[in-house]
Each structure stands twice: as C-alpha cells, then as structure tokens.
Design a protein around this motif. Structure first.
Motif, PDB file in Angstrom:
ATOM      1  N   LEU A 204       0.825  -1.212   0.000  1.00 30.63           N
ATOM      2  CA  LEU A 204       0.000   0.000   0.000  1.00 30.63           C
ATOM      3  C   LEU A 204       0.862   1.266   0.000  1.00 30.63           C
ATOM      4  O   LEU A 204       0.536   2.249  -0.660  1.00 30.63           O
ATOM      5  CB  LEU A 204      -0.954  -0.006   1.189  1.00 30.63           C
ATOM      6  N   LEU A 205       1.971   1.234   0.731  1.00 35.05           N
ATOM      7  CA  LEU A 205       2.886   2.377   0.762  1.00 35.05           C
ATOM      8  C   LEU A 205       3.644   2.523  -0.560  1.00 35.05           C
ATOM      9  O   LEU A 205       3.718   3.621  -1.123  1.00 35.05           O
ATOM     10  CB  LEU A 205       3.880   2.241   1.914  1.00 35.05           C
ATOM     11  N   LEU A 206       4.202   1.426  -1.059  1.00 32.58           N
ATOM     12  CA  LEU A 206       4.967   1.480  -2.304  1.00 32.58           C
ATOM     13  C   LEU A 206       4.116   1.875  -3.503  1.00 32.58           C
ATOM     14  O   LEU A 206       4.599   2.485  -4.447  1.00 32.58           O
ATOM     15  CB  LEU A 206       5.640   0.123  -2.581  1.00 32.58           C
ATOM     16  N   SER A 207       2.843   1.549  -3.447  1.00 34.69           N
ATOM     17  CA  SER A 207       1.921   1.871  -4.537  1.00 34.69           C
ATOM     18  C   SER A 207       1.250   3.233  -4.343  1.00 34.69           C
ATOM     19  O   SER A 207       0.386   3.615  -5.131  1.00 34.69           O
ATOM     20  CB  SER A 207       0.833   0.805  -4.644  1.00 34.69           C
ATOM     21  N   SER A 208       1.628   3.927  -3.290  1.00 34.07           N
ATOM     22  CA  SER A 208       1.087   5.257  -2.968  1.00 34.07           C
ATOM     23  C   SER A 208      -0.406   5.261  -2.673  1.00 34.07           C
ATOM     24  O   SER A 208      -1.079   6.273  -2.851  1.00 34.07           O
ATOM     25  CB  SER A 208       1.390   6.262  -4.082  1.00 34.07           C
ATOM     26  N   PHE A 209      -0.940   4.134  -2.218  1.00 33.27           N
ATOM     27  CA  PHE A 209      -2.336   4.104  -1.788  1.00 33.27           C
ATOM     28  C   PHE A 209      -2.476   4.861  -0.470  1.00 33.27           C
ATOM     29  O   PHE A 209      -3.463   5.545  -0.219  1.00 33.27           O
ATOM     30  CB  PHE A 209      -2.829   2.657  -1.622  1.00 33.27           C
TER      31      PHE A 209
END
Length: 133
Positions: free
Chosen positions: A122-127
C-alpha cells in the motif's frame, strides 16, 4: 460475461489511482483497499506470467510465477471474506438483532490485521502515505 465476484476488476485503472480516503475501520475504505491489493497483486502475477511465457513453455512459466499467482489468489480470498463480513454487518443492522457491533468488531480486526500485513504494498503503490499508515 464477467462473474459478479470479479466485476471490480473491470474498474482496475480507476481503483489503481485510488488513494486512502478515510478511517481504516470504515467498510468502504476496507473494501477499496482490499480491491486495490487484489488488483495490484494480480497485475504483478500476470505481468510475470506473460513475460516468462514469451521465453519458455506455458507450464514452466506457470511454475515460475506460482508464488505471485498464490499471492494474488490469497488477496482475492481476503477480499471475498471482508466483503462477506461487510454484508453480514449490514444485514445485522437491518435485522436489529444485536449482532451488528460484534460482527463489525470482528470484521475490523480481520481487515485491519490483513491490511497492516499488506502495508508495504500500500505504501509502495502510494495508496497510503507514511502519515496515514
């Protein structure tokens, strides 16, 4: 024809642009986050499978992409469970049978636990941002 259980995949591009919009205990936010994770992991698995299939037999490609395929299947299973729990909470609310608060708590514990396990994606995908996490 697309089966109802995977209709959300038709909105993949919209869901992949989605951002965390609320409270981790909010049902709509939970559903959106699990859909996001499922789409992202499916996308990763399909990309790997297609790339490998261009250089080896389909059987070998499936074997080499099995970890990614398993992750995508697990994400879909968790989405299915959360979605079922959300519907159970809504049904209990309508029936006014006193189960709403208990079912809602169980749903939240399950959802937040699994969302925290997927926090890196979720963090790496900017969610989500690090402040929201």
């Amino acid at each position: 024809s697309v089966t109802p259980s995977v209709e959300f995949m038709q909105n993949a591009s919209f869901l992949l642009r989605a951002k965390f919009s609320g409270n981790w205990r909010d049902s709509a936010t939970q559903r959106q986050a699990f859909q996001f994770i499922t789409i992202k992991l499916t996308q990763i698995a399909v990309t790997k499978l297609v790339t490998l299939a261009s250089t080896m037999s389909k059987g070998q490609a499936w074997n080499r992409a099995s970890a990614e395929l398993k992750s995508a299947a697990g994400a879909y299973t968790r989405l299915f469970v959360v979605d079922s729990m959300i519907r159970a909470v809504e049904q209990a609310k309508q029936q006014q049978n006193g189960l709403e608060s208990v079912l809602s708590l169980i749903k939240d514990v399950y959802a937040v636990h699994h969302l925290r396990k997927s926090l890196d994606l979720l963090l790496l995908s900017s969610f989500v941002t690090s402040q929201q996490a």
